[in-house]
Design an enzyme around this catalytic site. Structure first.
Site, PDB file in Angstrom:
ATOM      1  CG  LEU A  41      10.904   5.538   7.758  1.00 13.70           C
ATOM      2  CD1 LEU A  41      11.054   7.022   8.082  1.00 13.70           C
ATOM      3  CD2 LEU A  41      12.251   4.900   7.527  1.00 13.70           C
ATOM      4  CB  CYS A  43       6.085  10.518   7.418  1.00 15.03           C
ATOM      5  SG  CYS A  43       7.315   9.248   7.053  1.00 15.03           S
ATOM      6  N   GLY A  89       4.262   3.867  11.523  1.00 14.35           N
ATOM      7  CA  GLY A  89       3.547   4.798  12.372  1.00 14.35           C
ATOM      8  C   GLY A  89       3.568   6.214  11.819  1.00 14.35           C
ATOM      9  CG  LEU A 105      -2.092  -0.937   1.274  1.00 11.44           C
ATOM     10  CD1 LEU A 105      -1.683  -2.388   1.137  1.00 11.44           C
ATOM     11  CD2 LEU A 105      -2.884  -0.743   2.570  1.00 11.44           C
ATOM     12  CB  THR A 106       2.262   3.299  -2.398  1.00 11.54           C
ATOM     13  OG1 THR A 106       1.327   3.321  -3.476  1.00 11.54           O
ATOM     14  CG2 THR A 106       3.111   2.050  -2.512  1.00 11.54           C
ATOM     15  N   PRO A 107       1.305   5.669  -0.382  1.00 10.22           N
ATOM     16  CG  PRO A 107       2.754   7.053   0.827  1.00 10.22           C
ATOM     17  CD  PRO A 107       2.654   5.678   0.210  1.00 10.22           C
ATOM     18  CB  THR A 160       2.668  12.178   0.690  1.00 10.44           C
ATOM     19  OG1 THR A 160       2.710  10.915   1.366  1.00 10.44           O
ATOM     20  CG2 THR A 160       1.483  12.985   1.191  1.00 10.44           C
ATOM     21  CG  ASN A 161       6.995  10.316  -0.132  1.00  8.91           C
ATOM     22  OD1 ASN A 161       7.644  11.199  -0.655  1.00  8.91           O
ATOM     23  ND2 ASN A 161       6.794  10.260   1.169  1.00  8.91           N
ATOM     24  N   GLY A 175      -1.452   6.481   5.877  1.00 10.28           N
ATOM     25  CA  GLY A 175      -2.068   7.027   7.074  1.00 10.28           C
ATOM     26  C   GLY A 175      -2.432   5.973   8.098  1.00 10.28           C
TER      27      GLY A 175
END
Length: 472
Positions: free
Chosen positions: A422, A253, A220, A119-121, A123-124, A202
């Site tokens: 991370l 993040c 996190g 799963l990727t956001p 934002t990046n 998130g």
């Protein structure tokens, strides 16, 4: 519908099942690949996206699709970060015997997990799929990448390039599959059907990953807190804080969310931060920023990773020319002090403390509110202060005299593993503190042979020593 209660329709479940079947078939074809074959694949995958002309296209396309961050930050990540990530793992042994522990007479053998659900956001979305994919394939796994809907076209572009690279090497393209029409329900179904989840995004998404029933590696929330002590080089600190705070317009993040200065250097540091493009908000401007950053207790999507000029226009602040980030004086932490939390924007809180003990107390208070376990930074040339800070903070990473955002996840100037995933340990509700990489995406078989000489339990006097006297 909340992520943890999302249920796929029959049609979505069948679609995900077909993707997993394709992925599993591809993975089986490389399950016995040699180290040389595996390393050729990941090298080709990175080259397919990191060539200058392609990286430029991806960076521009990502900004246009997501309307987040900036071209320079996106280009840096797809052009340089992917290269660094490849270089970080290319010489690692990930096939066959990983360790031969002579003392314990144990041999550890690497085995693939199978299908990784990633799963990727948004934002990046440019480098994250690449780094996750090469980590998966390094362990002889396949990967299905579920992007945030806001970056689905970027994800497809990148996955298609990596698929072409795999095909050129004679490997099955389906080692990398993009979910081209992602939904919350479809992603939840992927998490149920894959063999291991690698979730970056998130908190709701990570919570959903952990509750899926599939072994998951989640991350996190970030809320990096940076201390500048009385031994710091203030020119160095100010420049690196600016680099970190403005990188990709704080999409990371790991972006500096709060800076803590000692009383002895606060004025000098503020002067140098202003020279680097910082703008100090007065009380009225702080209130104006607060009104646009949060809606109903949540960060407003419209302010995420936007230029300072856009935030100024939204909030009605007259921002002078040449200012690229906001400095908001703050005194406390917690819900009553929203600037103490993550802001996902070129806005940072600024605190003043007396000494290292005050910095530790404030850092822990801020991160007890948000970001515990993720990361801290310190600008200092006192080993005593650095180690005292590291021992006393509840954090997985402490970056020393480095720009936080590009350093946490590994860079050429440090020894951290290259990743965008991370782990934050139990502090952040995660199963690991690691900079997650290929070693987290394999199974290991331990082969144990008898020791040449069996171990012997020592006498009670030796084993229990002085505690025996406490029971008399």
């Amino acid at each position: 519908m909340a992520a943890e209660t999302a249920v796929a329709t029959t049609e979505e479940a069948i679609l995900v099942q077909s993707l997993v079947e394709r992925s599993r078939k591809a993975q089986a074809q490389i399950a016995n690949y040699s180290q040389e074959q595996v390393d050729e694949l990941i090298t080709a995958m990175v080259w397919s996206v990191a060539r200058q002309d392609v990286a430029e296209k991806i960076a521009q396309f990502t900004v246009e699709e997501t309307q987040l961050g900036n071209y320079d930050g996106k280009f840096l990540k797809i052009f340089k970060k992917t290269r660094a990530a490849l270089f970080d793992i290319i010489h690692d042994k990930s096939v066959g015997v990983l360790e031969d522990d002579k003392e314990r007479n144990i041999v550890k053998i690497a085995k693939p997990v199978g299908v990784i659900g990633a799963l990727t956001p948004c934002t990046n979305p440019e480098a994250t799929p690449v780094i996750k994919a090469i980590s998966a394939v390094k362990g002889r796994n396949s990967i299905i990448i579920a992007p945030h809907p806001r970056s689905k076209l970027t994800n497809k572009m990148i996955c298609d390039l990596m698929r072409d690279a795999l095909k050129a090497c004679g490997a099955p393209e389906d080692l990398v599959i993009s979910m081209d029409s992602p939904t919350m329900e479809g992603t939840a179904e992927l998490m149920k059907q894959c063999d291991r989840i690698l979730a970056t995004g998130g908190a709701p998404m990570v919570k959903s990953a952990y509750s899926s029933g599939t072994p998951a590696l989640g991350v996190g929330a970030g809320n990096a807190v940076i201390t500048v002590d009385d031994t710091a080089d203030l020119d160095e600190a100010a420049e690196k804080i600016r680099i970190s705070k403005t990188l990709d317009l704080a999409a990371s993040c790991s972006s500096d969310n709060a800076v803590i200065a000692f009383e002895s250097n606060v004025e000098a540091l503020l002067d140098k931060l202003q020279a680097q493009g910082g703008y100090i908000c007065n009380a009225e401007e702080k209130a104006k920023l607060q009104s646009i950053i949060w809606e109903d207790g949540h960060i407003a999507a419209r302010i995420v990773a936007q230029p300072a000029s856009v935030l100024a226009e939204m909030s009605g602040i007259d921002l002078p020319e040449g200012k690229s980030f906001f400095i908001v004086p703050e005194t406390g932490a917690g819900p009553d002090y929203p600037f103490s939390g993550e802001k996902m924007s070129v806005v940072m809180a600024f605190y003043t403390v007396k000494d290292i003990d005050g910095a530790i107390a404030m850092t822990n208070a801020i991160q007890a509110y948000q970001g515990q376990g993720h990361s801290c930074g310190i600008y200092s040339y006192s080993d005593e202060n650095i180690m005292k800070f590291a021992y006393a903070t509840k954090t997985s990473r402490v970056m020393v005299n480095q720009p936080q955002a590009p350093s946490n996840s590994g860079n050429l100037w440090n020894g951290m593993r290259q990743t965008f995933s991370l782990g934050c340990g139990s502090w952040g509700g995660n199963s690991t503190n690691n900079n997650i990489t290929w070693r987290d995406l394999i199974n290991e078989t331990w082969v144990s042979k008898p020791l040449a000489v069996s171990k012997e339990i020592p006498s009670d006097e030796v084993l229990f020593g002085k505690v025996m006297a406490k029971f008399k």
